[in-house]
Design an enzyme around this catalytic site. Structure first.
Site, PDB file in Angstrom:
ATOM      1  N   ASP A 120      39.264  42.799  45.022  1.00 48.86           N
ATOM      2  CA  ASP A 120      39.782  41.419  44.489  1.00 48.86           C
ATOM      3  C   ASP A 120      40.849  40.580  45.631  1.00 48.86           C
ATOM      4  O   ASP A 120      41.920  41.273  46.025  1.00 48.86           O
ATOM      5  CB  ASP A 120      40.237  41.375  43.062  1.00 48.86           C
ATOM      6  CG  ASP A 120      40.053  40.088  42.169  1.00 48.86           C
ATOM      7  OD1 ASP A 120      39.823  40.298  41.268  1.00 48.86           O
ATOM      8  OD2 ASP A 120      40.161  39.115  42.970  1.00 48.86           O
ATOM      9  N   ASP A 153      39.539  34.963  44.170  1.00 44.30           N
ATOM     10  CA  ASP A 153      40.073  34.631  43.199  1.00 44.30           C
ATOM     11  C   ASP A 153      40.564  33.057  43.671  1.00 44.30           C
ATOM     12  O   ASP A 153      41.124  32.591  44.586  1.00 44.30           O
ATOM     13  CB  ASP A 153      41.495  35.019  43.247  1.00 44.30           C
ATOM     14  CG  ASP A 153      42.204  34.847  41.763  1.00 44.30           C
ATOM     15  OD1 ASP A 153      41.703  35.316  40.784  1.00 44.30           O
ATOM     16  OD2 ASP A 153      43.331  34.224  41.771  1.00 44.30           O
ATOM     17  N   GLU A 183      35.294  32.893  43.429  1.00 43.77           N
ATOM     18  CA  GLU A 183      35.355  32.436  41.775  1.00 43.77           C
ATOM     19  C   GLU A 183      36.090  31.044  42.029  1.00 43.77           C
ATOM     20  O   GLU A 183      36.865  30.644  42.875  1.00 43.77           O
ATOM     21  CB  GLU A 183      36.568  33.165  41.221  1.00 43.77           C
ATOM     22  CG  GLU A 183      36.841  32.679  40.017  1.00 43.77           C
ATOM     23  CD  GLU A 183      37.919  33.094  39.295  1.00 43.77           C
ATOM     24  OE1 GLU A 183      39.428  33.087  40.058  1.00 43.77           O
ATOM     25  OE2 GLU A 183      38.345  33.074  38.162  1.00 43.77           O
ATOM     26  N   HIS A 240      37.280  39.622  33.048  1.00 43.44           N
ATOM     27  CA  HIS A 240      38.681  40.034  32.436  1.00 43.44           C
ATOM     28  C   HIS A 240      39.333  38.605  31.866  1.00 43.44           C
ATOM     29  O   HIS A 240      40.326  38.761  31.213  1.00 43.44           O
ATOM     30  CB  HIS A 240      39.528  40.376  33.402  1.00 43.44           C
ATOM     31  CG  HIS A 240      39.624  39.925  34.619  1.00 43.44           C
ATOM     32  ND1 HIS A 240      38.799  39.525  35.538  1.00 43.44           N
ATOM     33  CD2 HIS A 240      40.890  39.262  35.129  1.00 43.44           C
ATOM     34  CE1 HIS A 240      39.266  38.388  36.273  1.00 43.44           C
ATOM     35  NE2 HIS A 240      40.465  38.530  36.092  1.00 43.44           N
ATOM     36  N   ASP A 241      38.840  37.555  32.051  1.00 45.42           N
ATOM     37  CA  ASP A 241      39.448  36.294  31.815  1.00 45.42           C
ATOM     38  C   ASP A 241      38.573  35.652  30.531  1.00 45.42           C
ATOM     39  O   ASP A 241      38.971  34.750  30.129  1.00 45.42           O
ATOM     40  CB  ASP A 241      39.330  35.236  32.870  1.00 45.42           C
ATOM     41  CG  ASP A 241      40.181  35.464  33.926  1.00 45.42           C
ATOM     42  OD1 ASP A 241      39.810  35.169  35.025  1.00 45.42           O
ATOM     43  OD2 ASP A 241      41.183  36.134  33.523  1.00 45.42           O
TER      44      ASP A 241
HETATM   45  O1  TEU Z   1      41.373  33.074  37.278  1.00 46.09           O
HETATM   46  C1  TEU Z   1      41.485  31.629  37.256  1.00 46.09           C
HETATM   47  C2  TEU Z   1      41.050  30.930  36.118  1.00 46.09           C
HETATM   48  O2  TEU Z   1      40.443  29.917  36.254  1.00 46.09           O
HETATM   49  C3  TEU Z   1      41.556  31.739  34.780  1.00 46.09           C
HETATM   50  O3  TEU Z   1      42.733  31.991  34.835  1.00 46.09           O
HETATM   51  C4  TEU Z   1      41.229  30.628  33.882  1.00 46.09           C
HETATM   52  O4  TEU Z   1      42.303  30.119  33.133  1.00 46.09           O
HETATM   53  C5  TEU Z   1      40.481  31.641  32.626  1.00 46.09           C
HETATM   54  O5  TEU Z   1      39.273  31.742  33.175  1.00 46.09           O
HETATM   55  C6  TEU Z   1      40.214  30.899  31.314  1.00 46.09           C
HETATM   56  O6  TEU Z   1      39.454  29.591  31.655  1.00 46.09           O
HETATM   57  C7  TEU Z   1      41.526  33.884  38.231  1.00 46.09           C
HETATM   58  C8  TEU Z   1      41.722  35.290  37.840  1.00 46.09           C
HETATM   59  O7  TEU Z   1      40.406  35.688  37.449  1.00 46.09           O
HETATM   60  C9  TEU Z   1      42.785  35.290  36.542  1.00 46.09           C
HETATM   61  O8  TEU Z   1      42.961  36.648  35.906  1.00 46.09           O
HETATM   62  C10 TEU Z   1      44.241  34.817  36.934  1.00 46.09           C
HETATM   63  O9  TEU Z   1      45.013  34.865  36.060  1.00 46.09           O
HETATM   64  C11 TEU Z   1      43.988  33.641  37.915  1.00 46.09           C
HETATM   65  O10 TEU Z   1      42.954  33.330  38.714  1.00 46.09           O
HETATM   66  C12 TEU Z   1      45.368  33.207  38.731  1.00 46.09           C
HETATM   67  O11 TEU Z   1      45.296  34.269  39.745  1.00 46.09           O
END
Ligand code: TEU
Length: 563
Positions: free
Chosen positions: A99, A206, A263, A337-338
């Site tokens: 990542d 990310d 992403e 994970h989000d």
């Molecule tokens: O996620 C970015 C992001 O858009 C998410 O945090 C979003 O708020 C979530 O998908 C709910 O819609 C990336 C990582 O995957 C996340 O875990 C991190 O918190 C974020 O970036 C900051 O690094």
């Protein structure tokens, strides 16, 4: 141009390390724990592991706040443990994707610590700005612009040391790097090359389409009733994004046979064509959020829930299939994970329908064109956590939203109802390995409590049960490896308006593969004449025994190779 990479045939498995497997009883997953489960992953048949961050981090955002890109946080182990994981994967013919979190660092990264001094040569490595003209620094409305942090509140933090504000699209402990500065870009590329030389096989990047900001940092559009402008909508796909990604490709990626996936919150399919067209030498694929936003009120936040309408989901995935068919490549995912757990969000996680709906969701996704991503526990049909109290949550996004929304007068019960459906903690309860204490995840106390349903939903039971979600996923992955039509076939959606049936074909050379699924908890008639002639069709994989009927049982799906 048509992509050629090895990753076109691959299935990727995402590991969120703190919740995967704990080897030293501290209640947190770790690298040796992952290595101890490689035979399980090899039995599932996945080709690649995408590992969420394990770098040195204060863990403010569970490792997405990095203070040393080239070392391992003691929580997860050591660089030697990571090298052992790379060896373990490579010995089994599997690959490792790391990542890459380079839109921001931790505020404890030495680069940022130095940058806080206005006289330091690293001042311009981050976004520092004085208070808005005419405003007293540190007062309400004095922030340099109206952007909102994804974790609630302003995207600007006032820094007493230098009397200026710094930009953080995420938490205050995640200051955004200034990609306008070529020194920043070269430092990132050098770090990436160091990981490639260490043997990693690719990067998941990310929020990579947020790295290019308009240096004027203009105010965004504030929606009615909101205090700030969405930073994603203000920043995504910025003025130099393609230039930066092409430079990264030239400096690091080209010629190394890597898998790269960006992403990209707020990226449209038109932009995805630009990011993934091999002729442009940027990235191989992107994670879109469009299908993740169909169960929320349009233009609002993830917390403003709305019923998901199947035809809209079908239409969105089909749009991406068609638009990227001959240019670029799709990633395919239901959760990570989000995001909440797939079977709870898109399926039916009731006792009666959990297994079949989890299998059918897997069937639908894996029979699309693109690279499928399996999120840890998805192959077990793991479900949402169903927390009822704010004290049960640990995710900064959820905790900040609860504090912000209730401080603005929203009913706590309403906020908790949104959190129960959409909190990222739904995906972060420990993987359920067996029915022993703490689901065999840890010999200590898990950092986030197990879902109590681990006693029946666990890997040991699933591997032992030939009719489990696990073996269904294993067969889906095998279908992709054995039948070129699954990788190459052109997609065509059938019955686009049907509220319950999800049906589509994949065509390649003389072969036609038909997938038909009932995405409902009721019995559904297949409309006469709606499907191609099934005479002589071969059932490659079904969820139910009798697969010739003109009706589909609740959450029944069939994959048929037509003659
Ligand atoms: O996620 C970015 C992001 O858009 C998410 O945090 C979003 O708020 C979530 O998908 C709910 O819609 C990336 C990582 O995957 C996340 O875990 C991190 O918190 C974020 O970036 C900051 O690094």
């Amino acid at each position: 141009a048509r992509p050629e990479g090895w990753w076109r045939n691959a299935v990727v498995y995402q590991i969120y390390p703190r919740s995967f497997m704990d080897s030293n009883t501290d209640g947190m997953g770790d690298l040796p724990g992952i290595t101890s489960k490689l035979d399980y992953l090899h039995q599932l048949g996945v080709d690649v592991v995408w590992l969420s961050p394990v770098y040195t981090s204060p863990q403010d955002d569970n490792g997405y706040d990095i203070s040393n890109y080239q070392d391992i946080d003691p929580t997860f182990g050591t660089l030697a443990d990571l090298d052992a994981l790379i060896r373990g994967l490579h010995q089994r013919g599997m690959k490792l994707v790391m990542d890459l979190v380079v839109n921001h660092t931790s505020d404890e990264h030495p680069w940022f610590v130095e940058s806080r001094d206005p006289a330091s040569p690293k001042r311009d490595w981050y976004w520092w700005r004085p208070a808005r003209a005419g405003h007293e620094p540190g007062t309400e409305g004095a922030e340099p612009n109206n952007w909102e942090s994804a974790f609630s509140g302003s995207a600007w933090q006032f820094d007493e040391v230098s009397g200026e504000y710094f930009l953080h699209l995420f938490s205050r402990k995640q200051p955004d790097l200034n990609w306008e500065n070529p020194e920043v870009r070269q430092a990132i590329y050098a770090m990436m090359r160091w990981w490639v030389e260490r043997g990693v096989d690719g990067f998941r990047m990310d929020v990579i389409n947020l790295i290019s900001k308009d240096p004027a940092l203009p105010d965004g559009e504030v929606k009615p009733g909101r205090r700030f402008a969405s930073s994603f909508r203000s920043v995504a796909n910025g003025p130099r994004i393609h230039e930066f990604l092409h430079e990264m490709n030239r400096e690091v990626l080209a010629g190394n046979n890597l898998l790269t996936v960006g992403e990209m919150p707020g990226a449209s399919v038109e932009e995805a064509r630009l990011y993934t067209d091999p002729a442009r030498q940027e990235l191989d694929m992107v994670f879109t959020f469009e299908h993740m936003n169909l169960d929320q009120v349009a233009g609002s936040s993830k917390w403003d829930l709305m019923e998901l309408h199947l035809p809209r989901l079908k239409e969105n995935l089909a749009h991406w299939q068609t638009a990227l068919d001959e240019v670029g490549w799709n990633s395919l995912y239901w959760n990570n994970h989000d995001q909440p757990r797939a079977v709870s969000r898109f399926g039916d996680d009731s006792h009666e329908h959990r297994v079949n709906s989890a299998k059918t969701l897997g069937t639908i996704l894996h029979m699309h064109k693109g690279t499928p991503y399996v999120y840890q526990g998805e192959e077990l049909g793991m479900t949402n956590s169903y927390f009822t109290e704010i004290t049960q949550y640990q995710d900064i996004e959820s905790i900040n939203y609860h504090a912000d929304a209730t401080s603005l007068g929203m009913e706590a019960a309403h906020v908790l109802a949104s959190l129960a459906v959409k909190s990222r903690d739904n995906a972060r309860t420990p993987v359920q390995w067996d029915d022993s204490r703490h689901a065999g995840f840890t010999g200590g106390i898990p950092w986030l409590p197990n879902n109590p349903n681990y006693v029946e939903v666990n890997a040991a039971a699933a591997v032992a049960d030939p009719d489990s979600v696990f073996h269904h996923y294993r067969k889906l992955i095998k279908l992709r490896h054995d039948h070129p039509v699954v990788v190459e076939g052109t997609f065509a959606l059938l019955l686009p308006e049907h509220d319950h049936l999800y049906a589509f074909t994949r065509s390649y050379q003389e072969q036609v593969l038909l997938t038909v699924a009932n995405c409902s908890s009721g019995v559904v008639e297949i409309p006469p004449g709606a499907l191609p002639d099934l005479a002589g069709a071969e059932l490659l994989l079904g969820t139910h025994r009798d697969s010739s009927a003109a009706t589909l049982q609740p959450w029944e799906s069939r994959i048929l190779l037509l003659k």
